[in-house]
Scaffold this motif. Structure first.
Motif, PDB file in Angstrom:
ATOM      1  N   ALA A 124       0.862  -1.185   0.000  1.00 15.01           N
ATOM      2  CA  ALA A 124       0.000   0.000   0.000  1.00 15.01           C
ATOM      3  C   ALA A 124       0.897   1.234   0.000  1.00 15.01           C
ATOM      4  O   ALA A 124       2.017   1.170   0.466  1.00 15.01           O
ATOM      5  CB  ALA A 124      -0.893  -0.011   1.230  1.00 15.01           C
ATOM      6  N   PRO A 125       0.508   2.358  -0.558  1.00 14.45           N
ATOM      7  CA  PRO A 125      -0.864   2.822  -0.713  1.00 14.45           C
ATOM      8  C   PRO A 125      -1.580   2.280  -1.944  1.00 14.45           C
ATOM      9  O   PRO A 125      -0.968   1.748  -2.853  1.00 14.45           O
ATOM     10  CB  PRO A 125      -0.703   4.334  -0.827  1.00 14.45           C
ATOM     11  N   LEU A 126      -2.880   2.484  -1.923  1.00 17.11           N
ATOM     12  CA  LEU A 126      -3.713   2.079  -3.041  1.00 17.11           C
ATOM     13  C   LEU A 126      -3.435   2.954  -4.254  1.00 17.11           C
ATOM     14  O   LEU A 126      -2.936   4.070  -4.130  1.00 17.11           O
ATOM     15  CB  LEU A 126      -5.188   2.210  -2.659  1.00 17.11           C
ATOM     16  N   PRO A 127      -3.776   2.470  -5.454  1.00 16.20           N
ATOM     17  CA  PRO A 127      -3.675   3.318  -6.647  1.00 16.20           C
ATOM     18  C   PRO A 127      -4.538   4.569  -6.492  1.00 16.20           C
ATOM     19  O   PRO A 127      -5.510   4.573  -5.732  1.00 16.20           O
ATOM     20  CB  PRO A 127      -4.208   2.413  -7.765  1.00 16.20           C
ATOM     21  N   PRO A 128      -4.222   5.654  -7.222  1.00 15.26           N
ATOM     22  CA  PRO A 128      -4.951   6.922  -7.057  1.00 15.26           C
ATOM     23  C   PRO A 128      -6.458   6.787  -7.189  1.00 15.26           C
ATOM     24  O   PRO A 128      -7.209   7.382  -6.420  1.00 15.26           O
ATOM     25  CB  PRO A 128      -4.371   7.799  -8.176  1.00 15.26           C
ATOM     26  N   GLU A 129      -6.927   5.971  -8.157  1.00 15.30           N
ATOM     27  CA  GLU A 129      -8.374   5.889  -8.362  1.00 15.30           C
ATOM     28  C   GLU A 129      -9.087   5.211  -7.200  1.00 15.30           C
ATOM     29  O   GLU A 129     -10.287   5.365  -7.019  1.00 15.30           O
ATOM     30  CB  GLU A 129      -8.694   5.139  -9.663  1.00 15.30           C
ATOM     31  N   ALA A 130      -8.329   4.439  -6.387  1.00 20.31           N
ATOM     32  CA  ALA A 130      -8.951   3.755  -5.255  1.00 20.31           C
ATOM     33  C   ALA A 130      -8.692   4.467  -3.937  1.00 20.31           C
ATOM     34  O   ALA A 130      -9.257   4.106  -2.914  1.00 20.31           O
ATOM     35  CB  ALA A 130      -8.432   2.318  -5.174  1.00 20.31           C
ATOM     36  N   ALA A 131      -7.848   5.495  -3.971  1.00 17.85           N
ATOM     37  CA  ALA A 131      -7.436   6.123  -2.718  1.00 17.85           C
ATOM     38  C   ALA A 131      -8.600   6.787  -1.992  1.00 17.85           C
ATOM     39  O   ALA A 131      -8.614   6.860  -0.764  1.00 17.85           O
ATOM     40  CB  ALA A 131      -6.340   7.151  -2.990  1.00 17.85           C
ATOM     41  N   ALA A 132      -9.584   7.277  -2.755  1.00 18.55           N
ATOM     42  CA  ALA A 132     -10.704   7.974  -2.124  1.00 18.55           C
ATOM     43  C   ALA A 132     -11.734   7.010  -1.551  1.00 18.55           C
ATOM     44  O   ALA A 132     -12.580   7.406  -0.751  1.00 18.55           O
ATOM     45  CB  ALA A 132     -11.372   8.893  -3.142  1.00 18.55           C
ATOM     46  N   ALA A 133     -11.663   5.754  -1.962  1.00 14.47           N
ATOM     47  CA  ALA A 133     -12.648   4.781  -1.489  1.00 14.47           C
ATOM     48  C   ALA A 133     -12.284   4.298  -0.093  1.00 14.47           C
ATOM     49  O   ALA A 133     -11.115   4.292   0.287  1.00 14.47           O
ATOM     50  CB  ALA A 133     -12.703   3.597  -2.449  1.00 14.47           C
ATOM     51  N   PRO A 134     -13.270   3.884   0.704  1.00 17.04           N
ATOM     52  CA  PRO A 134     -12.954   3.349   2.029  1.00 17.04           C
ATOM     53  C   PRO A 134     -12.079   2.106   1.899  1.00 17.04           C
ATOM     54  O   PRO A 134     -12.354   1.235   1.074  1.00 17.04           O
ATOM     55  CB  PRO A 134     -14.332   2.986   2.605  1.00 17.04           C
ATOM     56  N   PRO A 135     -11.007   1.997   2.668  1.00 16.96           N
ATOM     57  CA  PRO A 135     -10.143   0.820   2.561  1.00 16.96           C
ATOM     58  C   PRO A 135     -10.878  -0.434   3.015  1.00 16.96           C
ATOM     59  O   PRO A 135     -11.685  -0.408   3.935  1.00 16.96           O
ATOM     60  CB  PRO A 135      -8.980   1.147   3.507  1.00 16.96           C
ATOM     61  N   GLU A 136     -10.587  -1.540   2.342  1.00 18.40           N
ATOM     62  CA  GLU A 136     -11.179  -2.810   2.745  1.00 18.40           C
ATOM     63  C   GLU A 136     -10.629  -3.209   4.114  1.00 18.40           C
ATOM     64  O   GLU A 136      -9.517  -2.872   4.484  1.00 18.40           O
ATOM     65  CB  GLU A 136     -10.809  -3.899   1.734  1.00 18.40           C
ATOM     66  N   ALA A 137     -11.443  -3.944   4.846  1.00 18.60           N
ATOM     67  CA  ALA A 137     -10.942  -4.506   6.092  1.00 18.60           C
ATOM     68  C   ALA A 137      -9.815  -5.476   5.763  1.00 18.60           C
ATOM     69  O   ALA A 137      -9.843  -6.159   4.738  1.00 18.60           O
ATOM     70  CB  ALA A 137     -12.069  -5.230   6.814  1.00 18.60           C
ATOM     71  N   ARG A 138      -8.815  -5.510   6.631  1.00 20.65           N
ATOM     72  CA  ARG A 138      -7.680  -6.383   6.344  1.00 20.65           C
ATOM     73  C   ARG A 138      -8.119  -7.845   6.308  1.00 20.65           C
ATOM     74  O   ARG A 138      -7.603  -8.641   5.527  1.00 20.65           O
ATOM     75  CB  ARG A 138      -6.597  -6.175   7.408  1.00 20.65           C
ATOM     76  N   PHE A 139      -9.071  -8.194   7.154  1.00 25.37           N
ATOM     77  CA  PHE A 139      -9.549  -9.573   7.225  1.00 25.37           C
ATOM     78  C   PHE A 139     -11.050  -9.603   6.963  1.00 25.37           C
ATOM     79  O   PHE A 139     -11.787  -8.707   7.376  1.00 25.37           O
ATOM     80  CB  PHE A 139      -9.250 -10.173   8.600  1.00 25.37           C
ATOM     81  N   ALA A 140     -11.483 -10.662   6.318  1.00 24.13           N
ATOM     82  CA  ALA A 140     -12.902 -10.793   5.990  1.00 24.13           C
ATOM     83  C   ALA A 140     -13.718 -11.313   7.162  1.00 24.13           C
ATOM     84  O   ALA A 140     -14.944 -11.197   7.164  1.00 24.13           O
ATOM     85  CB  ALA A 140     -13.070 -11.725   4.788  1.00 24.13           C
ATOM     86  N   SER A 141     -13.046 -11.902   8.142  1.00 19.28           N
ATOM     87  CA  SER A 141     -13.768 -12.470   9.282  1.00 19.28           C
ATOM     88  C   SER A 141     -12.840 -12.565  10.482  1.00 19.28           C
ATOM     89  O   SER A 141     -11.612 -12.460  10.355  1.00 19.28           O
ATOM     90  CB  SER A 141     -14.293 -13.868   8.935  1.00 19.28           C
ATOM     91  N   ARG A 142     -13.437 -12.788  11.641  1.00 15.52           N
ATOM     92  CA  ARG A 142     -12.634 -12.984  12.847  1.00 15.52           C
ATOM     93  C   ARG A 142     -11.806 -14.261  12.750  1.00 15.52           C
ATOM     94  O   ARG A 142     -10.685 -14.321  13.260  1.00 15.52           O
ATOM     95  CB  ARG A 142     -13.544 -13.033  14.076  1.00 15.52           C
ATOM     96  N   ASP A 143     -12.368 -15.279  12.115  1.00 17.91           N
ATOM     97  CA  ASP A 143     -11.626 -16.531  11.967  1.00 17.91           C
ATOM     98  C   ASP A 143     -10.358 -16.309  11.141  1.00 17.91           C
ATOM     99  O   ASP A 143      -9.292 -16.840  11.470  1.00 17.91           O
ATOM    100  CB  ASP A 143     -12.505 -17.590  11.287  1.00 17.91           C
ATOM    101  N   GLU A 144     -10.482 -15.526  10.073  1.00 15.74           N
ATOM    102  CA  GLU A 144      -9.299 -15.252   9.255  1.00 15.74           C
ATOM    103  C   GLU A 144      -8.251 -14.496  10.066  1.00 15.74           C
ATOM    104  O   GLU A 144      -7.055 -14.807  10.004  1.00 15.74           O
ATOM    105  CB  GLU A 144      -9.684 -14.443   8.014  1.00 15.74           C
ATOM    106  N   ALA A 145      -8.693 -13.510  10.842  1.00 16.90           N
ATOM    107  CA  ALA A 145      -7.755 -12.743  11.668  1.00 16.90           C
ATOM    108  C   ALA A 145      -7.061 -13.646  12.685  1.00 16.90           C
ATOM    109  O   ALA A 145      -5.841 -13.540  12.900  1.00 16.90           O
ATOM    110  CB  ALA A 145      -8.493 -11.613  12.374  1.00 16.90           C
ATOM    111  N   ALA A 146      -7.815 -14.546  13.307  1.00 14.34           N
ATOM    112  CA  ALA A 146      -7.230 -15.442  14.307  1.00 14.34           C
ATOM    113  C   ALA A 146      -6.252 -16.420  13.661  1.00 14.34           C
ATOM    114  O   ALA A 146      -5.169 -16.696  14.203  1.00 14.34           O
ATOM    115  CB  ALA A 146      -8.335 -16.205  15.035  1.00 14.34           C
ATOM    116  N   ASP A 147      -6.620 -16.942  12.494  1.00 11.31           N
ATOM    117  CA  ASP A 147      -5.728 -17.883  11.805  1.00 11.31           C
ATOM    118  C   ASP A 147      -4.439 -17.192  11.368  1.00 11.31           C
ATOM    119  O   ASP A 147      -3.352 -17.783  11.430  1.00 11.31           O
ATOM    120  CB  ASP A 147      -6.441 -18.486  10.591  1.00 11.31           C
TER     121      ASP A 147
END
Length: 436
Positions: free
Chosen positions: A258-281
């Motif tokens: 990161a950083p995101l490309p310019p066209e995506a910079a204004a958009a809200p960043p995605e969560a790093r993990f899609a779920s708590r299970d992914e974060a824990a793993d």
């Protein structure tokens, strides 16, 4: 715009979102060499790499076909800019052109110099990687300094055994990536509309990899990609001379792409993990230090979260840990699970890296147990150096040879000295046993 002498004015990148530290890059590409040694892909290497680095938030300067004076001036100007930047800046130096090795020193051959010239001519006319590049850039443990050396050739005729660049160790806060292993040639297509194999993979992955991937993992993905492309190439000669990129790393911070490309910079960043299970793993995988645990956790992570933004990093962890597992089963590597247990003397971050097959972290852990280390233990010192050497660290192999010579084991000393040379490490004349 390009200035006289092949130097291009830097284009200031858009500020990185979220308080990202500044990113600075210097790209030097030398195509113009005499007597059939021209390298057609080099200018395209620089153009395409510059484009994607600017998309990744770098302020890029470049120089094409520079003689030694111009290259030194460009490097000095860049080093001054780095010294003026905050200590946590991200810095990249890139060279593409001919390389040479003289008396264990890696040389970046200047434009219009024959790479087959006499050694004294090459020394007088080239940048020395250690002195003129890494030695000019300030040591910045809180930042990240990367040097990428894509030294190549268009012909594989008359390739001498052991020809190529020498293994090095990276200064604190640095990562040095070579397009091929020490002592091996790197091939470049004789086509100005194509990139070299290494830079093609680097550009591709800079464009396509997840923003969550670290630069450290990026270079390991590039290594895997180059190996895969060349080992499966339709031309038998290229399969025979497949490149196995070499990485020397001593980084102390993690920087995402990161950083995101310019066209995506204004958009809200995605969560790093899609779920708590992914974060824990992911947390479990990051904390693991024993190679078999890492390999299993990485495999499970990829199975359970195949679309994770960190899938590339999990692939890197699995590949490195799998190699480490195989090495730890060898009889000539006497290093056991107890060696991977954290203590006050052993930095946890180094154990994590070593468990993923980081040959440089393994060597640094060995030195903690050496004569000048914090905790002398000859058995652990030897075990960690054996592990580092088996992972491909020629410097560690040579260090082990010197150790065995000191303790009166000449057969083992000769074995590890030979192994160091097989790995492409040429000791400087002051250390070379054969010259004493």
């Amino acid at each position: 715009a390009t200035q006289a002498g092949g130097l291009a004015r830097p284009v200031r990148a858009q500020p990185a979102p979220g308080g990202e530290p500044p990113r600075l890059a210097l790209l030097i590409g030398n195509r113009d060499y005499p007597e059939g040694e021209d390298l057609p892909p080099i200018h395209k290497n620089v153009r395409d790499l510059r484009t994607v680095l600017e998309q990744r938030g770098f302020e890029v300067s470049q120089g094409l076909d520079l003689d030694q004076a111009a290259a030194r001036a460009a490097t000095a100007t860049f080093a001054a800019k780095v010294r003026a930047a905050p200590p946590d800046a991200t810095v990249l130096f890139y060279f593409s052109g001919h390389g040479a090795q003289v008396d264990a020193e890696n040389l970046l051959v200047s434009a219009r110099v024959n790479p087959k010239a006499r050694p004294e001519t090459l020394v007088r006319s080239s940048l020395a990687l250690t002195r003129d590049v890494m030695g000019e850039l300030p040591v910045r443990p809180r930042g990240l300094t990367m040097a990428v050396i894509d030294a190549c050739r268009t012909s594989l005729r008359d390739v001498a055994s052991g020809e190529g660049l020498n293994q090095v160790e990276a200064p604190a806060g640095s990562l040095i990536a070579f397009a091929t292993g020490a002592g091996r040639p790197a091939i470049a297509p004789a086509d100005e509309n194509r990139k070299t194999f290494y830079t093609a993979s680097l550009v591709k992955l800079l464009e396509s990899a997840s923003d969550e991937i670290s630069f450290s993992d990026l270079f390991r993905l590039v290594k895997l990609d180059v190996q895969n492309v060349m080992l499966n190439h339709p031309l038998p000669l290229l399969r025979q001379f497949a490149q196995f990129p070499f990485i020397a790393e001593n980084t102390q911070v993690t920087r995402r792409l990161a950083p995101l490309p310019p066209e995506a910079a204004a958009a809200p960043p995605e969560a790093r993990f899609a779920s708590r299970d992914e974060a824990a793993d992911w947390a479990a995988l990051e904390a693991a230090v024993w190679p078999s645990d890492i390999a299993q956790l990485a495999t499970d992570f990829l199975k359970n979260h195949p679309k994770s933004r960190l899938a590339g990093s999990a692939e890197v962890a699995r590949a490195g840990a799998t190699e480490a597992m195989q090495i730890l089963r060898r009889r000539d590597v006497r290093l056991f699970r107890t060696a991977f247990q954290a203590t006050n003397e052993l930095p946890a971050a180094e154990l994590v890296k070593a468990g993923r097959g980081d040959k440089d972290a393994a060597a640094r852990l060995a030195r903690i147990y050496g004569r000048d280390g914090a905790r002398f233990d000859a058995s652990r010192y030897e075990g960690w150096l054996q592990y580092a050497a088996a992972l491909g660290n020629g410097i560690a192999s040579y260090e082990l040879a010197l150790h065995y010579r000191r303790v009166g084991q000449p057969l083992l000393a000769a074995q590890y000295e030979s192994r160091a040379r097989e790995l492409g490490y040429t000791p400087p004349p002051s250390l070379d046993n054969t010259r004493k």
